[in-house]
Design a protein around this motif. Structure first.
Motif, mmCIF file in Angstrom:
data_model
loop_
_atom_site.group_PDB
_atom_site.id
_atom_site.type_symbol
_atom_site.label_atom_id
_atom_site.label_comp_id
_atom_site.label_asym_id
_atom_site.label_seq_id
_atom_site.Cartn_x
_atom_site.Cartn_y
_atom_site.Cartn_z
ATOM 1 N N TYR A 18 0.180 -0.911 0.359
ATOM 2 C CA TYR A 18 -0.062 -0.278 -0.134
ATOM 3 C C TYR A 18 1.042 1.281 0.185
ATOM 4 O O TYR A 18 0.273 1.791 0.901
ATOM 5 N N TYR A 19 2.180 0.830 -0.454
ATOM 6 C CA TYR A 19 2.870 2.169 -0.546
ATOM 7 C C TYR A 19 2.665 3.546 -1.531
ATOM 8 O O TYR A 19 2.181 4.696 -0.802
ATOM 9 N N ARG A 20 2.615 3.584 -2.601
ATOM 10 C CA ARG A 20 2.237 4.721 -3.558
ATOM 11 C C ARG A 20 0.332 5.080 -2.674
ATOM 12 O O ARG A 20 0.536 6.361 -3.397
ATOM 13 N N GLN A 21 -0.321 4.096 -2.424
ATOM 14 C CA GLN A 21 -2.040 4.747 -2.067
ATOM 15 C C GLN A 21 -1.479 5.301 -0.534
ATOM 16 O O GLN A 21 -1.750 6.624 -0.793
ATOM 17 N N SER A 22 -0.962 5.298 0.159
ATOM 18 C CA SER A 22 -0.267 6.067 0.900
ATOM 19 C C SER A 22 0.483 7.082 0.861
ATOM 20 O O SER A 22 0.217 8.131 1.519
ATOM 21 N N ALA A 23 0.952 7.104 0.035
ATOM 22 C CA ALA A 23 2.040 8.247 -0.369
ATOM 23 C C ALA A 23 1.124 8.985 -1.107
ATOM 24 O O ALA A 23 1.331 10.273 -0.760
ATOM 25 N N GLN A 24 0.449 8.780 -2.035
ATOM 26 C CA GLN A 24 -0.571 9.796 -2.399
ATOM 27 C C GLN A 24 -1.848 10.488 -1.240
ATOM 28 O O GLN A 24 -1.742 11.078 -1.366
ATOM 29 N N GLU A 25 -2.149 10.025 -0.443
ATOM 30 C CA GLU A 25 -2.601 10.707 0.626
ATOM 31 C C GLU A 25 -2.264 11.200 1.279
ATOM 32 O O GLU A 25 -2.689 12.437 1.689
ATOM 33 N N GLN A 26 -0.423 10.955 1.582
ATOM 34 C CA GLN A 26 0.407 11.575 2.173
ATOM 35 C C GLN A 26 0.640 13.140 1.243
ATOM 36 O O GLN A 26 0.244 14.203 2.004
ATOM 37 N N ALA A 27 0.312 12.698 0.166
ATOM 38 C CA ALA A 27 1.037 14.170 -0.826
ATOM 39 C C ALA A 27 -1.044 14.898 -0.684
ATOM 40 O O ALA A 27 -0.776 16.469 -0.986
ATOM 41 N N ASP A 28 -2.058 14.379 -1.383
ATOM 42 C CA ASP A 28 -2.726 14.932 -1.279
ATOM 43 C C ASP A 28 -2.648 15.730 0.729
ATOM 44 O O ASP A 28 -3.154 16.893 0.422
ATOM 45 N N ARG A 29 -2.662 15.490 1.408
ATOM 46 C CA ARG A 29 -3.073 16.213 2.677
ATOM 47 C C ARG A 29 -2.019 16.963 3.057
ATOM 48 O O ARG A 29 -2.497 18.256 3.351
ATOM 49 N N LEU A 30 -1.056 16.716 2.203
ATOM 50 C CA LEU A 30 0.566 18.564 2.127
ATOM 51 C C LEU A 30 -0.013 19.235 1.017
ATOM 52 O O LEU A 30 0.312 19.833 0.303
ATOM 53 N N GLU A 31 -1.295 18.957 0.056
ATOM 54 C CA GLU A 31 -1.647 19.669 -1.030
ATOM 55 C C GLU A 31 -0.665 19.979 -1.935
ATOM 56 O O GLU A 31 -0.014 20.822 -2.663
ATOM 57 N N LEU A 32 0.029 18.327 -2.213
ATOM 58 C CA LEU A 32 1.077 18.650 -3.309
ATOM 59 C C LEU A 32 0.645 17.803 -4.655
ATOM 60 O O LEU A 32 -0.169 17.310 -4.981
ATOM 61 N N ASP A 33 1.904 18.399 -5.625
ATOM 62 C CA ASP A 33 1.230 18.019 -7.014
ATOM 63 C C ASP A 33 2.567 16.937 -7.526
ATOM 64 O O ASP A 33 3.521 16.799 -6.723
ATOM 65 N N GLY A 34 2.304 15.493 -8.341
ATOM 66 C CA GLY A 34 3.014 14.693 -8.472
ATOM 67 C C GLY A 34 2.349 13.826 -8.912
ATOM 68 O O GLY A 34 1.463 13.347 -8.678
ATOM 69 N N TRP A 35 3.246 12.656 -8.956
ATOM 70 C CA TRP A 35 2.931 11.287 -8.824
ATOM 71 C C TRP A 35 3.704 9.999 -8.253
ATOM 72 O O TRP A 35 4.888 10.926 -8.091
ATOM 73 N N VAL A 36 3.192 8.923 -8.316
ATOM 74 C CA VAL A 36 4.414 7.745 -8.191
ATOM 75 C C VAL A 36 3.659 7.156 -8.557
ATOM 76 O O VAL A 36 2.624 6.442 -8.985
ATOM 77 N N ARG A 37 5.067 5.594 -9.082
ATOM 78 C CA ARG A 37 4.431 4.416 -9.532
ATOM 79 C C ARG A 37 5.451 3.384 -8.723
ATOM 80 O O ARG A 37 6.484 3.596 -9.204
ATOM 81 N N ASN A 38 4.681 1.884 -9.839
ATOM 82 C CA ASN A 38 6.065 0.895 -9.550
ATOM 83 C C ASN A 38 6.984 0.455 -10.328
ATOM 84 O O ASN A 38 6.146 1.124 -11.513
ATOM 85 N N LEU A 39 7.764 0.220 -10.483
ATOM 86 C CA LEU A 39 8.880 -0.205 -12.103
ATOM 87 C C LEU A 39 8.680 -1.530 -11.416
ATOM 88 O O LEU A 39 9.261 -2.227 -10.551
ATOM 89 N N ALA A 40 9.504 -2.052 -12.704
ATOM 90 C CA ALA A 40 9.472 -3.580 -12.932
ATOM 91 C C ALA A 40 10.864 -4.162 -11.896
ATOM 92 O O ALA A 40 10.645 -5.552 -11.424
ATOM 93 N N ASP A 41 11.897 -3.426 -11.519
ATOM 94 C CA ASP A 41 12.751 -4.047 -10.873
ATOM 95 C C ASP A 41 12.352 -3.384 -9.068
ATOM 96 O O ASP A 41 12.951 -3.773 -7.963
ATOM 97 N N GLY A 42 11.343 -3.712 -8.549
ATOM 98 C CA GLY A 42 10.733 -3.731 -7.798
ATOM 99 C C GLY A 42 10.989 -2.239 -6.777
ATOM 100 O O GLY A 42 10.135 -2.011 -5.344
#
Length: 91
Positions: A18-42
């Motif tokens: 749940y790392y990506r979703q949690s990062a999104q929740e934190q970013a939304d709370r802090l009113e930040l822009d951007g993105w997060v994604r998984n990579l094939a190498d883990g």
């Protein structure tokens, strides 16, 4: 306060915890822009843009992540502003 942009990678046990979703929740709370994604190498790739203090707060959070994550390294570098709006989880 100035706006900054950080881009980088998070290594360790950061997929399937749940790392990506949690990062999104934190970013939304802090009113930040951007993105997060998984990579094939883990790893997780992240781009964070916003007010410097808020960006630095999320960068610190990335070092711990949500419960279940085991972060071994966070590598972030400052980039020119990208002009992204909102914070999304990329697939």
């Amino acid at each position: 306060m100035a706006r900054i942009c950080l881009h980088g990678y998070v290594s360790g046990k950061v997929q399937g915890v749940y790392y990506r979703q949690s990062a999104q929740e934190q970013a939304d709370r802090l009113e930040l822009d951007g993105w997060v994604r998984n990579l094939a190498d883990g790893r997780v790739e992240v781009l964070i843009e916003g007010e410097e203090l808020a960006v630095r707060e999320l960068a610190s959070w990335l070092e711990q992540g949500p419960a279940g994550a085991d972060v071994s390294a966070v590598e972030l570098q400052q980039q020119p502003l990208q002009g992204v709006a909102g914070f999304i989880v990329r697939r």
